[in-house]
Design an enzyme around this catalytic site. Structure first.
Site, mmCIF file in Angstrom:
data_model
loop_
_atom_site.group_PDB
_atom_site.id
_atom_site.type_symbol
_atom_site.label_atom_id
_atom_site.label_comp_id
_atom_site.label_asym_id
_atom_site.label_seq_id
_atom_site.Cartn_x
_atom_site.Cartn_y
_atom_site.Cartn_z
ATOM 1 N N GLN A 1 68.619 -46.988 -45.739
ATOM 2 C CA GLN A 1 67.160 -47.137 -45.846
ATOM 3 C C GLN A 1 66.752 -48.387 -46.617
ATOM 4 O O GLN A 1 65.582 -48.767 -46.589
ATOM 5 C CB GLN A 1 66.537 -45.900 -46.510
ATOM 6 C CG GLN A 1 66.618 -44.640 -45.668
ATOM 7 C CD GLN A 1 65.765 -44.696 -44.399
ATOM 8 O OE1 GLN A 1 64.892 -45.563 -44.236
ATOM 9 N NE2 GLN A 1 66.020 -43.781 -43.478
ATOM 10 N N HIS B 1 69.129 -49.069 -36.330
ATOM 11 C CA HIS B 1 67.837 -48.558 -35.848
ATOM 12 C C HIS B 1 66.819 -48.347 -36.959
ATOM 13 O O HIS B 1 65.689 -47.934 -36.701
ATOM 14 C CB HIS B 1 68.017 -47.280 -35.008
ATOM 15 C CG HIS B 1 68.369 -46.040 -35.749
ATOM 16 N ND1 HIS B 1 67.489 -44.997 -35.869
ATOM 17 C CD2 HIS B 1 69.490 -45.660 -36.384
ATOM 18 C CE1 HIS B 1 68.074 -44.011 -36.545
ATOM 19 N NE2 HIS B 1 69.285 -44.391 -36.869
ATOM 20 N N SER C 1 72.405 -49.411 -41.043
ATOM 21 C CA SER C 1 72.210 -48.904 -39.682
ATOM 22 C C SER C 1 71.159 -49.736 -38.949
ATOM 23 O O SER C 1 70.096 -50.026 -39.505
ATOM 24 C CB SER C 1 71.765 -47.444 -39.758
ATOM 25 O OG SER C 1 71.397 -46.974 -38.481
ATOM 26 N N GLY D 1 74.999 -45.597 -38.978
ATOM 27 C CA GLY D 1 75.113 -45.451 -40.428
ATOM 28 C C GLY D 1 76.026 -44.286 -40.795
ATOM 29 O O GLY D 1 76.800 -44.366 -41.761
ATOM 30 N N THR D 2 75.936 -43.221 -40.039
ATOM 31 C CA THR D 2 76.767 -42.041 -40.316
ATOM 32 C C THR D 2 78.247 -42.409 -40.256
ATOM 33 O O THR D 2 79.037 -42.021 -41.125
ATOM 34 C CB THR D 2 76.456 -40.930 -39.288
ATOM 35 O OG1 THR D 2 75.063 -40.611 -39.383
ATOM 36 C CG2 THR D 2 77.285 -39.686 -39.539
ATOM 37 N N CYS E 1 62.233 -26.763 -39.351
ATOM 38 C CA CYS E 1 62.247 -25.422 -38.799
ATOM 39 C C CYS E 1 63.678 -25.068 -38.414
ATOM 40 O O CYS E 1 64.197 -25.554 -37.427
ATOM 41 C CB CYS E 1 61.342 -25.358 -37.579
ATOM 42 S SG CYS E 1 61.032 -23.688 -37.068
ATOM 43 N N THR F 1 86.379 -51.061 -28.233
ATOM 44 C CA THR F 1 85.738 -52.281 -27.733
ATOM 45 C C THR F 1 84.326 -52.384 -28.294
ATOM 46 O O THR F 1 83.572 -51.407 -28.280
ATOM 47 C CB THR F 1 85.716 -52.275 -26.189
ATOM 48 O OG1 THR F 1 87.070 -52.128 -25.740
ATOM 49 C CG2 THR F 1 85.130 -53.566 -25.634
HETATM 50 N N1 PLP Z 1 71.834 -42.466 -44.483
HETATM 51 C C1 PLP Z 1 70.503 -42.431 -44.630
HETATM 52 C C2 PLP Z 1 69.919 -42.578 -45.994
HETATM 53 C C3 PLP Z 1 69.673 -42.264 -43.525
HETATM 54 O O1 PLP Z 1 68.348 -42.224 -43.692
HETATM 55 C C4 PLP Z 1 70.264 -42.134 -42.243
HETATM 56 C C5 PLP Z 1 69.426 -41.912 -41.051
HETATM 57 O O2 PLP Z 1 68.322 -41.390 -41.148
HETATM 58 C C6 PLP Z 1 71.668 -42.204 -42.133
HETATM 59 C C7 PLP Z 1 72.412 -42.365 -43.275
HETATM 60 C C8 PLP Z 1 72.342 -42.088 -40.815
HETATM 61 O O3 PLP Z 1 72.205 -43.255 -40.053
HETATM 62 P P1 PLP Z 1 72.437 -43.206 -38.483
HETATM 63 O O4 PLP Z 1 71.260 -42.510 -37.882
HETATM 64 O O5 PLP Z 1 72.544 -44.634 -38.048
HETATM 65 O O6 PLP Z 1 73.705 -42.469 -38.257
#
Ligand code: PLP
Length: 388
Positions: A178, A200, A198, A71-72, A324, A236
């Protein structure tokens, strides 16, 4: 001791059907999808199927789906692309409660001279559409806001926001990491230009994601390399994980109603049970406009991390709203942006459910958590200050 896993906004278990679908692509079907021979071609066919499955879940065309590593990466790709196609536009709009995938990118961009407007949220974590309207400028390259907040589950009014953004001809990106798989989405009838998801978070493995890019949206790749993904993302393809993402999307689509009914009912039972049993508990996030699987509750005058450590002894996995960092407990930026008082922000715990949870697990937490709170309050450095 068995595990009661209620941290599904952090990551999810890989669904057994998903694991089964992906394993052949780690063993016998290892060909490169770009190769000319049949052995590779069958892998290419699996990629096409996965692309259709992802597209179907979000109501998009398969050619609007670009696979990414997470997702990032999808978020970074969307925002950086918008800035590259509009080099004269140096302003972005986002919110104060985004995930670090967006917020930390914005901070990095500010250091490069870009200007970022961070929209505020109210005490329920909701944005103000008028504030969005007034934030837009002639040099705004992109508006990037999240669909569902990862900490509170609060859902932004995406289509109302999109209508305002598109009226000004500005690119609109939505971090739906999410939301996808938990609530219905339809890109066909949407104002969204780009949308990140994403694997996972919806029972596929970690390390795979996708970016929806609406047909006709000006676009520049983030990863420059080979011609994979029609030159929109070099590298790839992570075939097994992409196949898994496709299978997970198909399964999520089949379980969307269950998410809105059974999972929501379990979440509500947990929420009501805990709020009833523990005094000085308060809900963080919007009571109505919220993901069906998420509850974030503050137990005042105790520390969230202490709660988690004691819950861990009972095999209960959840998250806290404080992290933390450098030896001090910092309350989450989301709760701070919502104006949650210090004594409550520190004591927040997020439970995020999935279709794999059941009522016995919910009742187990309702049984175990209140004595934990009671015990911690007795030794709390804040001292218990019951409400009048
Ligand atoms: N955006 C949101 C709202 C998320 O909750 C997360 C992961 O917790 C991400 C982006 C990032 O996704 P990824 O862990 O696949 O990089």
């Amino acid at each position: 001791m068995s595990i009661v896993y209620m941290d599904n906004n952090a990551t999810t278990a890989v669904a057994p059907e998903v694991f089964e679908a992906m394993t052949p692509y780690l063993t016998e079907k290892y060909g490169n999808p770009s190769s000319m021979y049949t052995f590779g071609g069958q892998v290419g066919a699996a990629l096409r199927q996965a692309r259709s499955q992802v597209a179907e879940l979000i109501g998009a065309h398969p050619d609007e789906v670009v696979f990414t590593s997470c997702g990032t990466e999808a978020d970074n790709t969307a925002i950086r692309s918008a800035l590259q196609v509009n080099p004269a536009k140096r302003h972005l709009v986002t919110t104060r409660v985004e995930h670090p995938a967006v917020l930390n990118l914005c901070t990095a961009l500010e250091k490069q001279g870009y200007l970022v407007t961070y929209l505020s949220v109210d005490s329920r974590g909701m944005i103000d559409l008028d504030e969005l309207r007034y934030a837009l400028r002639d040099d705004t390259a992109i508006v990037s806001i999240m669909h569902a907040n990862n900490e509170t589950g609060t859902l932004f009014p995406i289509e109302e926001a999109g209508a305002i953004v598109k009226e000004r001809g500005i690119l609109f990106h939505v971090d739906a990491v999410q939301a996808v798989g938990k609530i219905p989405l339809d890109m066909q009838s949407s104002t969204i230009d780009m949308l990140a998801l994403s694997g996972h978070k919806l029972h596929a493995p970690k390390g795979v994601g996708a970016l929806f890019v609406r047909r006709g949206t000006p676009y520049r790749p983030f990863m420059v390399g080979g011609h994979q993904e029609k030159s929109r993302r070099g590298g790839t393809e992570n075939v097994a994980s992409i196949v898994a993402l496709g299978a997970a999307c198909a399964l999520s689509g089949a379980h969307l109603v269950e998410e809105d009914t059974r999972v929501r009912a379990l979440r509500d039972r947990l929420e009501h049970g805990l709020m009833r049993a523990a005094p000085d508990a308060r809900l963080n996030g919007h009571p109505l406009h919220r993901l069906p699987n998420t509850t974030n509750i503050s137990f005042e005058y105790v520390e969230g991390e202490s709660i988690l450590l004691l819950l861990n002894r009972f095999g209960i996995c959840a998250s806290s709203g404080s992290a933390c960092t450098s030896g001090s407990l910092e309350p989450s930026h989301v709760l701070r942006a919502m104006g949650v008082p210090y004594t409550a922000a520190h004591g927040s715990v997020r439970f995020s459910l999935s279709r794999y949870n059941n009522q016995d697990e919910v009742d187990y937490i309702i049984d175990k958590l209140p004595p934990v709170i009671h015990r911690l309050r007795e030794i709390s450095p804040f001292g218990r200050q019951p409400r009048a």
